[in-house]
Design a protein around this motif. Sequence first.
Motif, PDB file in Angstrom:
ATOM      1  N   THR A 141      13.645  29.402  14.924  1.00 33.62           N
ATOM      2  CA  THR A 141      14.912  28.650  13.096  1.00 33.62           C
ATOM      3  C   THR A 141      15.492  29.139  11.820  1.00 33.62           C
ATOM      4  O   THR A 141      14.137  30.226  11.529  1.00 33.62           O
ATOM      5  CB  THR A 141      15.295  27.070  13.069  1.00 33.62           C
ATOM      6  OG1 THR A 141      13.983  27.291  12.050  1.00 33.62           O
ATOM      7  CG2 THR A 141      15.161  26.571  13.883  1.00 33.62           C
ATOM      8  N   PRO A 142      16.471  29.514  11.680  1.00 38.50           N
ATOM      9  CA  PRO A 142      16.081  30.547  10.018  1.00 38.50           C
ATOM     10  C   PRO A 142      14.743  29.355   9.187  1.00 38.50           C
ATOM     11  O   PRO A 142      14.048  30.228   8.776  1.00 38.50           O
ATOM     12  CB  PRO A 142      17.601  30.192  10.022  1.00 38.50           C
ATOM     13  CG  PRO A 142      18.363  29.973  10.718  1.00 38.50           C
ATOM     14  CD  PRO A 142      17.319  28.741  11.533  1.00 38.50           C
ATOM     15  N   GLU A 143      14.639  29.043   9.372  1.00 37.43           N
ATOM     16  CA  GLU A 143      13.831  28.020   8.734  1.00 37.43           C
ATOM     17  C   GLU A 143      12.347  28.453   8.740  1.00 37.43           C
ATOM     18  O   GLU A 143      11.392  28.329   7.875  1.00 37.43           O
ATOM     19  CB  GLU A 143      13.744  26.781   8.386  1.00 37.43           C
ATOM     20  CG  GLU A 143      14.844  25.839   7.941  1.00 37.43           C
ATOM     21  CD  GLU A 143      15.698  26.225   8.782  1.00 37.43           C
ATOM     22  OE1 GLU A 143      17.513  26.193   8.156  1.00 37.43           O
ATOM     23  OE2 GLU A 143      16.263  25.724  10.192  1.00 37.43           O
ATOM     24  N   GLU A 144      12.218  28.442  10.478  1.00 37.33           N
ATOM     25  CA  GLU A 144      10.397  28.531  10.806  1.00 37.33           C
ATOM     26  C   GLU A 144      10.477  30.240  10.257  1.00 37.33           C
ATOM     27  O   GLU A 144       9.744  30.656   9.704  1.00 37.33           O
ATOM     28  CB  GLU A 144      10.648  28.514  12.486  1.00 37.33           C
ATOM     29  CG  GLU A 144      10.255  27.010  12.808  1.00 37.33           C
ATOM     30  CD  GLU A 144      10.994  26.811  14.228  1.00 37.33           C
ATOM     31  OE1 GLU A 144      10.810  25.837  14.311  1.00 37.33           O
ATOM     32  OE2 GLU A 144      11.453  27.816  14.948  1.00 37.33           O
ATOM     33  N   GLU A 145      12.199  30.937  10.236  1.00 33.48           N
ATOM     34  CA  GLU A 145      11.688  32.448  10.232  1.00 33.48           C
ATOM     35  C   GLU A 145      11.315  32.661   8.921  1.00 33.48           C
ATOM     36  O   GLU A 145      10.794  33.591   8.192  1.00 33.48           O
ATOM     37  CB  GLU A 145      12.725  33.247  10.360  1.00 33.48           C
ATOM     38  CG  GLU A 145      13.607  33.595  12.017  1.00 33.48           C
ATOM     39  CD  GLU A 145      14.624  34.371  11.911  1.00 33.48           C
ATOM     40  OE1 GLU A 145      15.127  34.287  11.107  1.00 33.48           O
ATOM     41  OE2 GLU A 145      15.182  34.015  12.744  1.00 33.48           O
ATOM     42  N   VAL A 146      11.504  32.275   7.589  1.00 34.90           N
ATOM     43  CA  VAL A 146      11.622  31.490   6.585  1.00 34.90           C
ATOM     44  C   VAL A 146       9.536  31.647   5.553  1.00 34.90           C
ATOM     45  O   VAL A 146       8.611  32.152   5.704  1.00 34.90           O
ATOM     46  CB  VAL A 146      12.125  31.042   5.307  1.00 34.90           C
ATOM     47  CG1 VAL A 146      11.959  30.856   4.092  1.00 34.90           C
ATOM     48  CG2 VAL A 146      13.575  31.735   5.266  1.00 34.90           C
ATOM     49  N   ILE A 147       9.368  30.756   7.100  1.00 33.41           N
ATOM     50  CA  ILE A 147       7.251  30.572   7.008  1.00 33.41           C
ATOM     51  C   ILE A 147       7.170  31.105   7.312  1.00 33.41           C
ATOM     52  O   ILE A 147       5.629  32.140   7.104  1.00 33.41           O
ATOM     53  CB  ILE A 147       7.693  29.200   7.634  1.00 33.41           C
ATOM     54  CG1 ILE A 147       8.232  27.984   7.327  1.00 33.41           C
ATOM     55  CG2 ILE A 147       5.953  29.202   8.089  1.00 33.41           C
ATOM     56  CD1 ILE A 147       8.540  26.661   7.892  1.00 33.41           C
ATOM     57  N   ILE A 148       7.611  31.909   8.120  1.00 32.35           N
ATOM     58  CA  ILE A 148       6.625  33.323   9.042  1.00 32.35           C
ATOM     59  C   ILE A 148       6.770  34.478   8.479  1.00 32.35           C
ATOM     60  O   ILE A 148       5.705  35.232   8.597  1.00 32.35           O
ATOM     61  CB  ILE A 148       6.907  32.762  10.679  1.00 32.35           C
ATOM     62  CG1 ILE A 148       5.809  33.867  11.668  1.00 32.35           C
ATOM     63  CG2 ILE A 148       7.485  34.066  11.227  1.00 32.35           C
ATOM     64  CD1 ILE A 148       4.410  32.657  11.396  1.00 32.35           C
ATOM     65  N   LYS A 149       7.823  35.040   7.354  1.00 28.46           N
ATOM     66  CA  LYS A 149       7.800  35.776   6.817  1.00 28.46           C
ATOM     67  C   LYS A 149       7.347  36.827   6.721  1.00 28.46           C
ATOM     68  O   LYS A 149       6.416  37.912   6.456  1.00 28.46           O
ATOM     69  CB  LYS A 149       9.761  36.288   6.268  1.00 28.46           C
ATOM     70  CG  LYS A 149       9.969  37.551   5.801  1.00 28.46           C
ATOM     71  CD  LYS A 149      10.860  36.971   4.749  1.00 28.46           C
ATOM     72  CE  LYS A 149      11.454  38.754   4.512  1.00 28.46           C
ATOM     73  NZ  LYS A 149      12.800  38.243   3.528  1.00 28.46           N
ATOM     74  N   PRO A 150       6.504  35.965   5.418  1.00 31.06           N
ATOM     75  CA  PRO A 150       5.914  36.500   4.788  1.00 31.06           C
ATOM     76  C   PRO A 150       4.096  37.783   5.493  1.00 31.06           C
ATOM     77  O   PRO A 150       3.373  38.691   4.960  1.00 31.06           O
ATOM     78  CB  PRO A 150       4.342  35.088   3.732  1.00 31.06           C
ATOM     79  CG  PRO A 150       5.935  34.529   3.630  1.00 31.06           C
ATOM     80  CD  PRO A 150       6.418  34.137   5.367  1.00 31.06           C
ATOM     81  N   LEU A 151       3.772  37.207   7.104  1.00 28.24           N
ATOM     82  CA  LEU A 151       2.933  37.791   7.592  1.00 28.24           C
ATOM     83  C   LEU A 151       3.888  39.019   8.638  1.00 28.24           C
ATOM     84  O   LEU A 151       2.346  40.286   8.110  1.00 28.24           O
ATOM     85  CB  LEU A 151       2.833  36.898   8.735  1.00 28.24           C
ATOM     86  CG  LEU A 151       1.778  36.059   8.767  1.00 28.24           C
ATOM     87  CD1 LEU A 151       1.824  35.136  10.509  1.00 28.24           C
ATOM     88  CD2 LEU A 151       0.295  36.172   8.535  1.00 28.24           C
ATOM     89  N   GLY A 152       4.698  39.572   8.210  1.00 25.90           N
ATOM     90  CA  GLY A 152       5.262  40.775   8.083  1.00 25.90           C
ATOM     91  C   GLY A 152       4.454  41.020   9.605  1.00 25.90           C
ATOM     92  O   GLY A 152       4.319  42.449   9.428  1.00 25.90           O
ATOM     93  N   LEU A 153       4.906  40.245  10.875  1.00 30.32           N
ATOM     94  CA  LEU A 153       4.936  40.902  12.087  1.00 30.32           C
ATOM     95  C   LEU A 153       5.345  42.144  12.934  1.00 30.32           C
ATOM     96  O   LEU A 153       6.609  42.009  12.236  1.00 30.32           O
ATOM     97  CB  LEU A 153       5.143  40.096  12.781  1.00 30.32           C
ATOM     98  CG  LEU A 153       4.066  38.001  12.824  1.00 30.32           C
ATOM     99  CD1 LEU A 153       4.512  37.301  13.496  1.00 30.32           C
ATOM    100  CD2 LEU A 153       2.235  39.305  11.951  1.00 30.32           C
ATOM    101  N   LEU A 154       4.555  42.708  12.718  1.00 31.54           N
ATOM    102  CA  LEU A 154       5.570  44.446  13.169  1.00 31.54           C
ATOM    103  C   LEU A 154       6.341  43.817  14.432  1.00 31.54           C
ATOM    104  O   LEU A 154       6.842  44.523  15.114  1.00 31.54           O
ATOM    105  CB  LEU A 154       4.382  45.383  13.891  1.00 31.54           C
ATOM    106  CG  LEU A 154       3.088  45.450  12.886  1.00 31.54           C
ATOM    107  CD1 LEU A 154       1.978  46.292  13.423  1.00 31.54           C
ATOM    108  CD2 LEU A 154       3.750  46.774  11.396  1.00 31.54           C
ATOM    109  N   THR A 155       5.821  43.219  15.338  1.00 33.63           N
ATOM    110  CA  THR A 155       6.596  43.196  16.700  1.00 33.63           C
ATOM    111  C   THR A 155       7.723  41.773  16.179  1.00 33.63           C
ATOM    112  O   THR A 155       8.572  42.200  17.438  1.00 33.63           O
ATOM    113  CB  THR A 155       5.607  42.554  17.453  1.00 33.63           C
ATOM    114  OG1 THR A 155       4.976  41.726  18.001  1.00 33.63           O
ATOM    115  CG2 THR A 155       4.368  43.794  17.914  1.00 33.63           C
TER     116      THR A 155
END
Length: 363
Positions: free
Chosen positions: A183-197
């Motif tokens: 979800t957009p909210e989950e994407e915000v939570i995980i964004k700081p990790l900057g996952l390559l994939t």
Amino acid sequence: MLRAGIVGLPNVGKSTLFNAVVANAKATAANFPFCTIEPNVGVVAVPDERLQVLAEISKCYKIVPATIEFVDIAGLVKGASKGEGLGNQFLANIREVDAIVHVVRCFDDDDIIHVSGSVDPIRDIEVINLELALADLTQVERRIDRVRKQAKNNKEAAEELTILERILPILNDGKPARLLELTPEEEVIIKPLGLLTSKPVIYAANVTDEDLATGNEWVEQVKQFVGSENAKVVVVSAQVESELVDLSPEDKAEFLESLGVTEGGLQSLIKATYELLGLRTYITTGEVETRAWTIIAGMKAPQAAGVIHTDFERGFIRAETIGYDDLVKAGSISAAKELGLVRSEGKEYIVKEGDVMVFRFNV
């Protein structure tokens, strides 16, 4: 400015393509691995035929297109996630971009050494994707260990842990994190990790000039292989694009016609990258200039105004708006107003692709 990183194995045509994309870039292109060590950066215009049409209507001479920053990142090799081939530095460069242009070699040439000794685009894609997934896997595992301790007493940490535990098995299978729907909210939570994939990807299938119009068997393999990712494949010829750079518009058209195409794959690549990032364009035009402004899909009128200047958003009153096609049919802003085609839009208006806008605001 949003950034797209050009990645791939050594000697697949990344730097040659970058030089063509940026036209005046000075990236070195040579027949040996790790020719590129520091990433080259260049700003490129997003092709938009509408700007010239509107400039003629407004009788202005200055045209300012939308732009994207392209980064030419050195070739990755097997073992990059463990530091092979200066992998740690290169992976860090990829982490800083918003989208990935994955150049895949779909041509055979005995004069250009392939790092693996043979041309096999699927193998090459798997090498890059696996290295990115392994790098992400290491990062996610470390993050889980840290967050798990906090999750017992912290709601935000618990939410992040849940997402990370859903991503973990995907990465363990060597697959990209972007396959997980968030979800957009989950994407915000995980964004700081900057996952390559988790970054969106375009596969640029690099072919010879004779395959530019029709592609080849390797291109079809790439399209079939990446279909499950919902990734886009664009056929390009880095060599053709490098030859087009110094030609006049007339000579370019003649050269492309001889190859059976109306344009090179470069314009398609730039447009596809722009769309991949979820971007939209609105346009302002007048006696001084015609300019394309970049916004994120779904932006409302005040936010779009703020792209020009924060004062426009802060003091927003209304947006005088007309669609590009309506303005062209009318022939001028004044004629469009007489026909009732210019609308007055308020703060809740979601800006559409190709809107031509004038903002009214209080200082």
